[in-house]
Structure formats: structure tokens, C-alpha cells
Design a protein around this motif. Sequence first.
Motif, short mmCIF file in Angstrom:
data_model
loop_
_atom_site.label_atom_id
_atom_site.label_comp_id
_atom_site.label_asym_id
_atom_site.label_seq_id
_atom_site.Cartn_x
_atom_site.Cartn_y
_atom_site.Cartn_z
N ALA A 273 47.81 -54.94 34.52
CA ALA A 273 47.80 -55.77 33.31
C ALA A 273 46.98 -57.04 33.50
CB ALA A 273 49.24 -56.13 32.92
N GLY A 274 46.57 -57.32 34.74
CA GLY A 274 45.77 -58.51 35.01
C GLY A 274 46.56 -59.80 34.88
N LEU A 275 47.83 -59.78 35.31
CA LEU A 275 48.71 -60.94 35.17
C LEU A 275 49.18 -61.41 36.54
CD1 LEU A 275 50.93 -59.54 32.27
CD2 LEU A 275 48.90 -60.98 32.06
N ASP A 276 49.56 -62.68 36.63
CA ASP A 276 50.12 -63.15 37.89
C ASP A 276 51.56 -62.66 38.02
OD1 ASP A 276 52.10 -65.21 36.95
OD2 ASP A 276 50.29 -66.19 36.19
N SER A 277 52.07 -62.71 39.23
CA SER A 277 53.37 -62.10 39.51
C SER A 277 54.51 -62.78 38.77
CB SER A 277 53.65 -62.12 41.01
OG SER A 277 53.64 -63.45 41.51
N GLY A 278 54.47 -64.13 38.69
CA GLY A 278 55.54 -64.84 38.00
C GLY A 278 55.61 -64.49 36.53
N PHE A 279 54.47 -64.45 35.88
CA PHE A 279 54.45 -64.11 34.46
C PHE A 279 54.87 -62.67 34.25
CE2 PHE A 279 52.81 -62.88 30.39
CZ PHE A 279 52.93 -64.02 29.60
N THR A 280 54.42 -61.76 35.10
CA THR A 280 54.77 -60.35 34.97
C THR A 280 56.27 -60.15 35.10
OG1 THR A 280 52.63 -59.70 35.91
CG2 THR A 280 54.36 -58.03 35.87
N SER B 1 52.72 -58.67 26.23
CA SER B 1 53.69 -57.57 26.16
C SER B 1 52.97 -56.25 25.95
CB SER B 1 54.68 -57.81 25.02
OG SER B 1 55.53 -58.90 25.29
N THR B 2 51.96 -56.25 25.07
CA THR B 2 51.22 -55.03 24.79
C THR B 2 50.51 -54.53 26.03
OG1 THR B 2 50.85 -55.85 22.54
CG2 THR B 2 49.55 -53.96 23.24
N ALA B 3 49.93 -55.43 26.82
CA ALA B 3 49.23 -55.04 28.04
C ALA B 3 50.18 -54.40 29.04
CB ALA B 3 48.54 -56.25 28.65
N VAL B 4 51.39 -54.93 29.17
CA VAL B 4 52.37 -54.37 30.09
C VAL B 4 52.81 -52.98 29.61
CG1 VAL B 4 54.71 -54.62 31.01
CG2 VAL B 4 53.18 -56.61 30.90
N VAL B 5 53.09 -52.84 28.32
CA VAL B 5 53.47 -51.54 27.77
C VAL B 5 52.35 -50.53 27.98
CG1 VAL B 5 53.96 -50.30 25.62
CG2 VAL B 5 55.10 -52.47 26.08
N GLN B 6 51.12 -50.96 27.75
CA GLN B 6 49.96 -50.08 27.90
C GLN B 6 49.81 -49.63 29.36
OE1 GLN B 6 46.10 -51.80 26.73
NE2 GLN B 6 45.98 -50.18 25.19
N ALA B 7 50.02 -50.54 30.30
CA ALA B 7 49.92 -50.19 31.72
C ALA B 7 50.98 -49.16 32.10
CB ALA B 7 50.06 -51.45 32.58
N LEU B 8 52.20 -49.36 31.64
CA LEU B 8 53.28 -48.42 31.96
C LEU B 8 53.07 -47.07 31.28
CD1 LEU B 8 56.39 -50.78 31.86
CD2 LEU B 8 55.59 -49.45 33.81
N ASP B 9 52.52 -47.08 30.09
CA ASP B 9 52.26 -45.83 29.39
C ASP B 9 51.21 -45.01 30.14
OD1 ASP B 9 52.33 -44.12 26.83
OD2 ASP B 9 50.20 -44.64 26.97
N ALA B 10 50.23 -45.68 30.71
CA ALA B 10 49.14 -44.98 31.40
C ALA B 10 49.53 -44.53 32.81
CB ALA B 10 47.91 -45.88 31.48
N GLY B 11 50.37 -45.32 33.50
CA GLY B 11 50.61 -45.04 34.91
C GLY B 11 52.05 -45.02 35.36
N GLY B 12 53.01 -45.10 34.44
CA GLY B 12 54.40 -45.18 34.84
C GLY B 12 54.93 -43.85 35.39
N PRO B 13 56.04 -43.88 36.17
CA PRO B 13 56.75 -45.07 36.66
C PRO B 13 55.85 -45.92 37.57
CG PRO B 13 58.07 -43.07 36.96
CD PRO B 13 56.68 -42.63 36.63
N MET B 14 56.07 -47.21 37.51
CA MET B 14 55.17 -48.13 38.19
C MET B 14 55.97 -49.30 38.75
SD MET B 14 51.76 -49.89 36.53
CE MET B 14 51.07 -48.30 36.08
N ARG B 15 55.65 -49.69 39.96
CA ARG B 15 56.33 -50.83 40.58
C ARG B 15 55.74 -52.15 40.07
NH1 ARG B 15 59.81 -49.12 44.32
NH2 ARG B 15 59.50 -47.01 45.17
N PHE B 16 56.49 -53.19 40.32
CA PHE B 16 56.18 -54.51 39.79
C PHE B 16 54.75 -54.96 40.13
CE2 PHE B 16 55.97 -59.00 41.04
CZ PHE B 16 56.14 -59.61 39.80
N THR B 17 54.38 -54.87 41.42
CA THR B 17 53.06 -55.38 41.83
C THR B 17 51.93 -54.60 41.17
OG1 THR B 17 53.19 -53.97 43.81
CG2 THR B 17 53.86 -56.28 44.04
N ARG B 18 52.13 -53.30 40.98
CA ARG B 18 51.09 -52.48 40.35
C ARG B 18 50.96 -52.84 38.87
NH1 ARG B 18 49.21 -47.13 40.62
NH2 ARG B 18 47.36 -47.06 39.26
N ILE B 19 52.07 -53.12 38.21
CA ILE B 19 52.03 -53.52 36.80
C ILE B 19 51.23 -54.81 36.65
CG2 ILE B 19 53.41 -54.29 34.82
CD1 ILE B 19 55.67 -52.52 35.88
N ALA B 20 51.52 -55.78 37.52
CA ALA B 20 50.79 -57.06 37.47
C ALA B 20 49.30 -56.84 37.67
CB ALA B 20 51.34 -58.00 38.54
#
Length: 280
Positions: A156-163, A134-153
Motif C-alpha cells: 500500500a506504500g504506507l508507513d508501519s504506524g499508519f498501516t 483505506s481503499t489502498a489497503v483493501v486493494q492490497a488485500l484483495d490482490a494478495g491476501g491473506p497478507m501479513r502486516f509488513t507486506r500490506i504496508a
Amino acid sequence: MSIPAQRPSFSIASVDAQRIEDALALIGPKWTAWSAMTLGQQSGPMRVRDVAARLPFVSEQFVGKRLTTMHADGLVTRDDHRRGAPYRLSTLGQSLAPVYGTVSDWSRAHLSLGPMAEAERVEDALRRLHLRHSTAVVQALDAGGPMRFTRIAEEAGLDSGFTRHRLLRLQADGLVARAGSRHGDPYVLTDAGQALGAVYASVEHWSEPVAGRRTSSPPPPVAAVARTHPVVPLGADGARTAAALRRSPASPNALFSHAPQPQPRVPAAVTAQSTPVRDR
């Protein structure tokens, strides 16, 4: 002419996401804050049955299991290892008071929850924060948001299903929202999500001695939102337990300092509303 004092700001980008998640894995599981705050309000050690008596909405067996885990994690200690020996907060556990204060202040300022027990407020906030990545996703959005799903994954270094699963949970918890009404619109942090810097900084600071499981003195509190609301130990429906601790704005450690009070039993339907999803 005096210059108004500025509230400190904390950068989400500057924190160590893995370190925060490791710390939240210790303090985030349900009933950990309740147990710590119940122990913290006492001047002496407590047996499992005594802690359970203060938490009548949790079984004594589960309280025992939670305290066993907290002992293994260094949050509580025992004077000896005999069966039934009482528990007390360790120095590491005592140093959670300023973390709880910062978490509570964030919840009070950014979540519309209404009156509730202080320990319930802390548990509710930690439930929203402690799931893996959760922290990694929040951190990614804080740095680069607004952000689409694939970019967040990707960020954050996560697979699409988990993201996708994590974003749904963060949306439900009020930390992330869509930038528009369409399905493909990018994601952004809500005001609550953007304000997590102080919480993350407090948790990261607390985690410094966790690796060694020992610290000579509790770390100083991280400054948080100014407290302008009275602490309400019981919920509006009167069902929340008075084991939640009143806090003094002058001392975060007051979370662990007031005298115990009688507790009404809380129906299972009430406590179930805040039960976290176990998907770690």
C-alpha cells in the motif's frame, strides 16, 4: 432451458484508489449524505434553516457549514450569492443518487445493522470507507491476501504506524479480519470487504466529472445487488428521522424523489454512535 442472468462483478484491483479516495473525501464527511438527500427530496431550493428543520439532531450552524463546504465542492449550487440565498443540488449532486443506491445495497447485503433510516445507512457505510488510504489497503488485500502486516504496508506504500492504525479501523468496521486467532496471523478481507467492487466502481464512475465540476447529465447507475429488502425510514427504536428517502428498485433517482415527512428529534447519544473518527 433458460440460463439464469449473472450479476455483474466489479474488480477491486481495476479501480483507481486515489481517485476513489478523492471522491470519498467529498461525499464521505458526516451529514453530507443527510444534507444531499434532504435537498434532493425537494422540487425547489431550500434555505439553511429549512434543511436544519428537517435534521433536528444537527445544529443549524453546522448545517450551514456543511452546505458551504458542499457548495465549494460543487455538490450544491445557489441561484445567487446573497447572504441567506437558498441551496439546491447541482447536477453533480443529483448524480449521487445511484452511488447512494449502490452503497445502501452493499450495506444491506453485507452488514448486520438492522432497520435504520436510509440516509443513516448511507452515512454509516461511507464512514467505513472514506478515511485516507483505506481503499489502498483493501486493494492490497484483495490482490494478495491473506497478507501479513509488513507486506500490506509495503504493497500500500504506507508507513508501519499508519498501516497498523488503518488495519485496526478496518477491522472495527468489519472490512478486514485476521486469518486466524493468533496475534501474528495474516489479514484477509471479510465478505463485506470482498464485495466492495461495485461500490468502488460506482464512486469512480461518479467522480469522472468532478475535476471539471460540471457535467451535462447525471452518469448512468452502476448495477448493484438486487434490492430484496423494504426500505425502513425509521430505526427499530423509532428514533431515526423520516428525512431518509424511500427508494424504488426501478429508479435509483427515487432516493431524491419522495415527499418530506415530519421528523422526531434524535437524542445526541443515538447520533453519536455513528460519528466518524476524524483522522484524515
